[in-house]
Design a protein around this motif. Structure first.
Motif, PDB file in Angstrom:
ATOM      1  N   LEU A 293       0.814  -1.213   0.000  1.00 41.50           N
ATOM      2  CA  LEU A 293       0.000   0.000   0.000  1.00 41.50           C
ATOM      3  C   LEU A 293       0.847   1.263   0.000  1.00 41.50           C
ATOM      4  CD1 LEU A 293      -2.891  -1.085   2.389  1.00 41.50           C
ATOM      5  CD2 LEU A 293      -2.833  -1.092  -0.114  1.00 41.50           C
ATOM      6  N   PHE A 294       2.049   1.186   0.629  1.00 44.46           N
ATOM      7  CA  PHE A 294       2.965   2.326   0.557  1.00 44.46           C
ATOM      8  C   PHE A 294       3.386   2.556  -0.890  1.00 44.46           C
ATOM      9  CE2 PHE A 294       4.393   1.958   5.208  1.00 44.46           C
ATOM     10  CZ  PHE A 294       3.765   3.140   5.556  1.00 44.46           C
ATOM     11  N   PHE A 295       3.802   1.481  -1.556  1.00 48.08           N
ATOM     12  CA  PHE A 295       4.223   1.603  -2.948  1.00 48.08           C
ATOM     13  C   PHE A 295       3.061   2.090  -3.820  1.00 48.08           C
ATOM     14  CE2 PHE A 295       7.809  -1.429  -2.034  1.00 48.08           C
ATOM     15  CZ  PHE A 295       8.833  -0.603  -2.470  1.00 48.08           C
ATOM     16  N   LYS A 296       1.867   1.553  -3.564  1.00 44.95           N
ATOM     17  CA  LYS A 296       0.699   1.944  -4.357  1.00 44.95           C
ATOM     18  C   LYS A 296       0.386   3.430  -4.167  1.00 44.95           C
ATOM     19  CE  LYS A 296      -3.886   0.101  -5.478  1.00 44.95           C
ATOM     20  NZ  LYS A 296      -4.711   1.301  -5.318  1.00 44.95           N
ATOM     21  N   GLU A 297       0.510   3.914  -2.965  1.00 42.06           N
ATOM     22  CA  GLU A 297       0.272   5.322  -2.672  1.00 42.06           C
ATOM     23  C   GLU A 297       1.238   6.213  -3.446  1.00 42.06           C
ATOM     24  OE1 GLU A 297      -1.104   8.868  -1.207  1.00 42.06           O
ATOM     25  OE2 GLU A 297      -2.036   6.893  -1.023  1.00 42.06           O
ATOM     26  N   LEU A 298       2.433   5.680  -3.709  1.00 39.35           N
ATOM     27  CA  LEU A 298       3.455   6.450  -4.407  1.00 39.35           C
ATOM     28  C   LEU A 298       3.386   6.285  -5.925  1.00 39.35           C
ATOM     29  CD1 LEU A 298       6.298   5.773  -1.851  1.00 39.35           C
ATOM     30  CD2 LEU A 298       5.341   8.010  -2.386  1.00 39.35           C
ATOM     31  N   GLY A 299       2.335   5.611  -6.400  1.00 40.19           N
ATOM     32  CA  GLY A 299       2.101   5.562  -7.832  1.00 40.19           C
ATOM     33  C   GLY A 299       2.681   4.373  -8.567  1.00 40.19           C
ATOM     34  N   PHE A 300       3.106   3.346  -7.840  1.00 38.95           N
ATOM     35  CA  PHE A 300       3.651   2.162  -8.497  1.00 38.95           C
ATOM     36  C   PHE A 300       2.514   1.273  -9.011  1.00 38.95           C
ATOM     37  CE2 PHE A 300       7.158   3.554  -6.001  1.00 38.95           C
ATOM     38  CZ  PHE A 300       8.311   3.003  -6.539  1.00 38.95           C
TER      39      PHE A 300
ATOM     40  N   LYS B 256       6.770  13.845  -1.683  1.00 44.67           N
ATOM     41  CA  LYS B 256       5.419  13.995  -2.225  1.00 44.67           C
ATOM     42  C   LYS B 256       4.658  15.083  -1.474  1.00 44.67           C
ATOM     43  CE  LYS B 256       1.251  11.354  -3.342  1.00 44.67           C
ATOM     44  NZ  LYS B 256       0.600  10.027  -3.350  1.00 44.67           N
ATOM     45  N   ARG B 257       4.850  15.131  -0.141  1.00 49.22           N
ATOM     46  CA  ARG B 257       4.173  16.160   0.647  1.00 49.22           C
ATOM     47  C   ARG B 257       4.628  17.559   0.240  1.00 49.22           C
ATOM     48  NH1 ARG B 257       4.574  15.918   7.117  1.00 49.22           N
ATOM     49  NH2 ARG B 257       6.696  16.587   6.688  1.00 49.22           N
ATOM     50  N   ARG B 258       5.920  17.705  -0.022  1.00 42.97           N
ATOM     51  CA  ARG B 258       6.425  19.014  -0.442  1.00 42.97           C
ATOM     52  C   ARG B 258       5.802  19.442  -1.770  1.00 42.97           C
ATOM     53  NH1 ARG B 258      11.278  17.352   2.232  1.00 42.97           N
ATOM     54  NH2 ARG B 258      11.996  16.170   0.417  1.00 42.97           N
ATOM     55  N   ARG B 259       5.662  18.466  -2.688  1.00 40.34           N
ATOM     56  CA  ARG B 259       5.069  18.783  -3.982  1.00 40.34           C
ATOM     57  C   ARG B 259       3.581  19.110  -3.841  1.00 40.34           C
ATOM     58  NH1 ARG B 259       7.054  14.194  -5.606  1.00 40.34           N
ATOM     59  NH2 ARG B 259       5.055  13.493  -6.434  1.00 40.34           N
ATOM     60  N   LEU B 260       2.896  18.367  -2.959  1.00 38.14           N
ATOM     61  CA  LEU B 260       1.469  18.639  -2.734  1.00 38.14           C
ATOM     62  C   LEU B 260       1.270  20.008  -2.099  1.00 38.14           C
ATOM     63  CD1 LEU B 260       0.193  15.162  -1.475  1.00 38.14           C
ATOM     64  CD2 LEU B 260      -0.342  16.268  -3.646  1.00 38.14           C
ATOM     65  N   ASP B 261       2.164  20.369  -1.163  1.00 35.94           N
ATOM     66  CA  ASP B 261       2.078  21.698  -0.544  1.00 35.94           C
ATOM     67  C   ASP B 261       2.237  22.784  -1.601  1.00 35.94           C
ATOM     68  OD1 ASP B 261       1.671  20.704   1.986  1.00 35.94           O
ATOM     69  OD2 ASP B 261       3.778  20.817   2.593  1.00 35.94           O
TER      70      ASP B 261
END
Length: 249
Positions: free
Chosen positions: A53-60, A90-95
């Motif tokens: 689920l970690f990998f999936k969250e990161l778009g894999f 990812k958080r930095r990019r979302l911010d």
């Protein structure tokens, strides 16, 4: 304590159908199945699910996740540290994206003026950098080792190896329109397996199978292999998968 599929689904917040799909594709197979057919998930299964689920969250994509976590060199602790860094990025990019949305709202209200460049701050459509990092750690290790060993050989040795490889690839290309399970195809892929182990490193059957998948997933491999004949990369992937599965029986 083992958990049933419904309990895991409720705990994680995903559907039972999703867990069944993971099982069917060999991504997450529960350690135990009762005589009644109930799937029972162990603590180790739950830890693996968390990684998935970690990998999936990161778009894999799921196929890539399967290749990564089934790689013998995969290390969960290292993966968790990588997940943390990836999620911070990812958080930095979302911010930044949120800031762009807020500024755009103000722009439409007439409160500020945005340049065209500012309107697209935070957008990034380049290749998934997380996937590339993971492939470097767990997917391309054998390839990198092979390239390093090749460079250490003399020019004469390299030429001899390239000629041997060309013979194997040419033979496989001749067979690519037939069944990858045929005796001829399996004999040719056996020659490729022996070639890799004799010249480069000890390729386990699982790594050999993953390497075949990489021939298709990585367009650089596909392009080079298909120079011997269009469709050869896919044919080799299938033949390598069959070979590995048969040898494991």
């Amino acid at each position: 304590m083992a958990m049933k599929v419904k309990e895991v689904a409720d705990l994680v917040g995903i559907s039972v159908r999703t867990l069944h799909h993971y099982d069917e594709m060999g991504l997450l197979t529960p350690d135990e199945t009762t005589e009644s057919g109930y799937r029972l998930y162990s603590q180790d299964n739950l830890d693996t699910l968390q990684q998935i689920l970690f990998f999936k969250e990161l778009g894999f994509p799921l196929k890539q996740i399967k290749d990564i976590i089934s790689n013998p060199s995969f290390n969960r602790q290292e993966a968790l540290e990588l997940h943390r860094q990836m999620l911070l990025d990812k958080r930095r990019r979302l911010d930044q994206m949120i800031d762009t949305v807020d500024a755009t709202i103000q722009h439409h209200k007439g409160e500020i003026t945005m340049t065209n460049k500012e309107k697209f701050a935070g957008f990034d459509f380049s290749q998934n950098p997380y996937e590339e990092e993971a492939r470097e750690r767990w997917g391309n290790q054998k390839v990198e080792q092979s390239q390093a060993k090749l460079k250490n050989k003399s020019q004469e040795e390299q030429t001899k190896m390239m000629n041997e490889m060309n013979v194997i690839y040419t033979r496989l290309a001749e067979l690519r329109h037939g069944s990858p399970a045929s005796e001829e195809a399996q004999a040719a892929i056996q020659a490729w397996y022996d070639y890799l182990n004799n010249n480069f490193s000890n390729y386990s059957l699982e790594v050999f199978k993953n390497l075949g998948q990489m021939y298709v997933d990585d367009e650089r491999f596909t392009k080079n292999i298909d120079k011997f004949g269009e469709g050869l990369a896919v044919f080799m992937r299938d033949a390598m998968n069959i070979f590995a599965n048969q040898q494991n029986k």
